[in-house]
Design a protein around this motif. Structure first.
Motif, PDB file in Angstrom:
ATOM      1  N   GLU A  31       2.199  -5.106   3.527  1.00 47.56           N
ATOM      2  CA  GLU A  31       1.318  -6.243   3.214  1.00 47.56           C
ATOM      3  C   GLU A  31       1.696  -7.508   3.976  1.00 47.56           C
ATOM      4  O   GLU A  31       0.890  -8.430   4.085  1.00 47.56           O
ATOM      5  CB  GLU A  31       1.359  -6.547   1.721  1.00 47.56           C
ATOM      6  CG  GLU A  31       1.011  -5.377   0.823  1.00 47.56           C
ATOM      7  CD  GLU A  31       2.209  -4.487   0.516  1.00 47.56           C
ATOM      8  OE1 GLU A  31       2.031  -3.480  -0.184  1.00 47.56           O
ATOM      9  OE2 GLU A  31       3.330  -4.798   0.979  1.00 47.56           O
ATOM     10  N   PHE A  87     -10.537  -6.593  -3.510  1.00 49.88           N
ATOM     11  CA  PHE A  87     -10.065  -7.957  -3.297  1.00 49.88           C
ATOM     12  C   PHE A  87     -10.823  -8.949  -4.171  1.00 49.88           C
ATOM     13  O   PHE A  87     -12.053  -8.900  -4.258  1.00 49.88           O
ATOM     14  CB  PHE A  87     -10.256  -8.369  -1.835  1.00 49.88           C
ATOM     15  CG  PHE A  87      -9.260  -7.759  -0.893  1.00 49.88           C
ATOM     16  CD1 PHE A  87      -7.946  -8.200  -0.860  1.00 49.88           C
ATOM     17  CD2 PHE A  87      -9.638  -6.749  -0.030  1.00 49.88           C
ATOM     18  CE1 PHE A  87      -7.029  -7.646   0.011  1.00 49.88           C
ATOM     19  CE2 PHE A  87      -8.738  -6.176   0.852  1.00 49.88           C
ATOM     20  CZ  PHE A  87      -7.421  -6.632   0.865  1.00 49.88           C
ATOM     21  N   LEU A 109      -5.247  -8.882  -4.670  1.00 47.44           N
ATOM     22  CA  LEU A 109      -5.566  -7.477  -4.481  1.00 47.44           C
ATOM     23  C   LEU A 109      -5.229  -6.685  -5.744  1.00 47.44           C
ATOM     24  O   LEU A 109      -4.129  -6.807  -6.281  1.00 47.44           O
ATOM     25  CB  LEU A 109      -4.756  -6.934  -3.308  1.00 47.44           C
ATOM     26  CG  LEU A 109      -4.896  -5.457  -2.949  1.00 47.44           C
ATOM     27  CD1 LEU A 109      -6.280  -5.180  -2.396  1.00 47.44           C
ATOM     28  CD2 LEU A 109      -3.835  -5.053  -1.935  1.00 47.44           C
TER      29      LEU A 109
END
Length: 231
Positions: free
Chosen positions: A178, A90, A73
């Motif tokens: 995350e 991404f 990312l």
């Protein structure tokens, strides 16, 4: 491996049970130790970073993940780590086959529930999803992510000052959207160079890095935003 706790509504939406396990680390522009680990504002008031999920094992329904596929990312946000401010794109390992590409795209673009879906509350824009060649490796001492022409990243544990010999500095249950809670290893980005990924460029080498082993599951709803409990 399937998560039996998925709700009826999740199943009705056609999302299969899924699970991904592996190693996550980032390389960012914060001072080493990273205020975001404690829910505080980034060192400079904004974050520019490379976040990497190295998938060791997993499944999305009948689609299996083995062989260390990676998702990278490229992120920018201004303000607090738990605010709605994220802009990111991404990069996904081109070695993934068509079924794996479809599954990873759905998981990481927040279409398949679980912890990643909680990013909906934190996202302004998705810059895109690209399938590219990459070299991503992780061991206790070296956290490497290389995407030719786009990313040159290298991190590892930070041991300056009073960290015992052959040990690391760890934080337990840092608020990282995350990944789900766990032990976070404080690290340093020896290199954090981005050269044009989704139009972003920087060199934040010698700044912060951190690592957490992850175990992500879906489609059961997950969010970091828990209601306050009355005392």
């Amino acid at each position: 491996m399937p998560d039996a706790s998925a709700t009826t509504g999740d199943r009705a939406a056609g999302i299969p049970d899924w699970r991904l396990t592996g190693d996550w680390w980032d390389l960012c522009n914060c001072a080493i130790g990273c205020p975001c680990n404690f829910g505080s504002n980034p060192t400079y008031g904004f974050c520019e970073g490379v976040l990497t999920w190295l998938i060791r094992d997993g499944n999305y329904g009948t689609v299996r993940f083995r062989g260390d596929l990676a998702v990278v990312l490229i992120i920018h946000f201004e303000g607090n780590v738990l605010e709605k401010n994220r802009e990111f794109g991404f990069l996904i390992d081109e070695r993934a086959d068509s079924a794996q590409r479809d599954a990873l795209s759905k998981i990481f673009t927040r279409q398949a529930g679980g912890a990643i879906a909680a990013w909906r509350d934190l996202t302004i824009s998705l810059d895109g999803v690209e399938f590219v060649p990459m070299k991503v490796t992780h061991d206790a001492e070296t956290w490497r992510v290389e995407v030719p022409g786009l990313v040159d990243g290298l991190g590892g544990p930070f041991r300056k000052y009073m960290v015992p010999e052959n040990d690391t500095c760890r934080i337990y249950n840092a608020p990282r959207p995350e990944v789900v809670p766990g032990f976070l290893t404080v690290g340093q980005a020896k290199r954090n160079i981005v050269t044009g990924a989704f139009g972003r460029k920087w060199d934040w080498s010698k700044r912060s890095s951190k690592h957490i082993a992850f175990d992500l599951r879906g489609p059961k709803t997950f969010t970091w935003r828990q209601p306050l409990k009355a005392e």
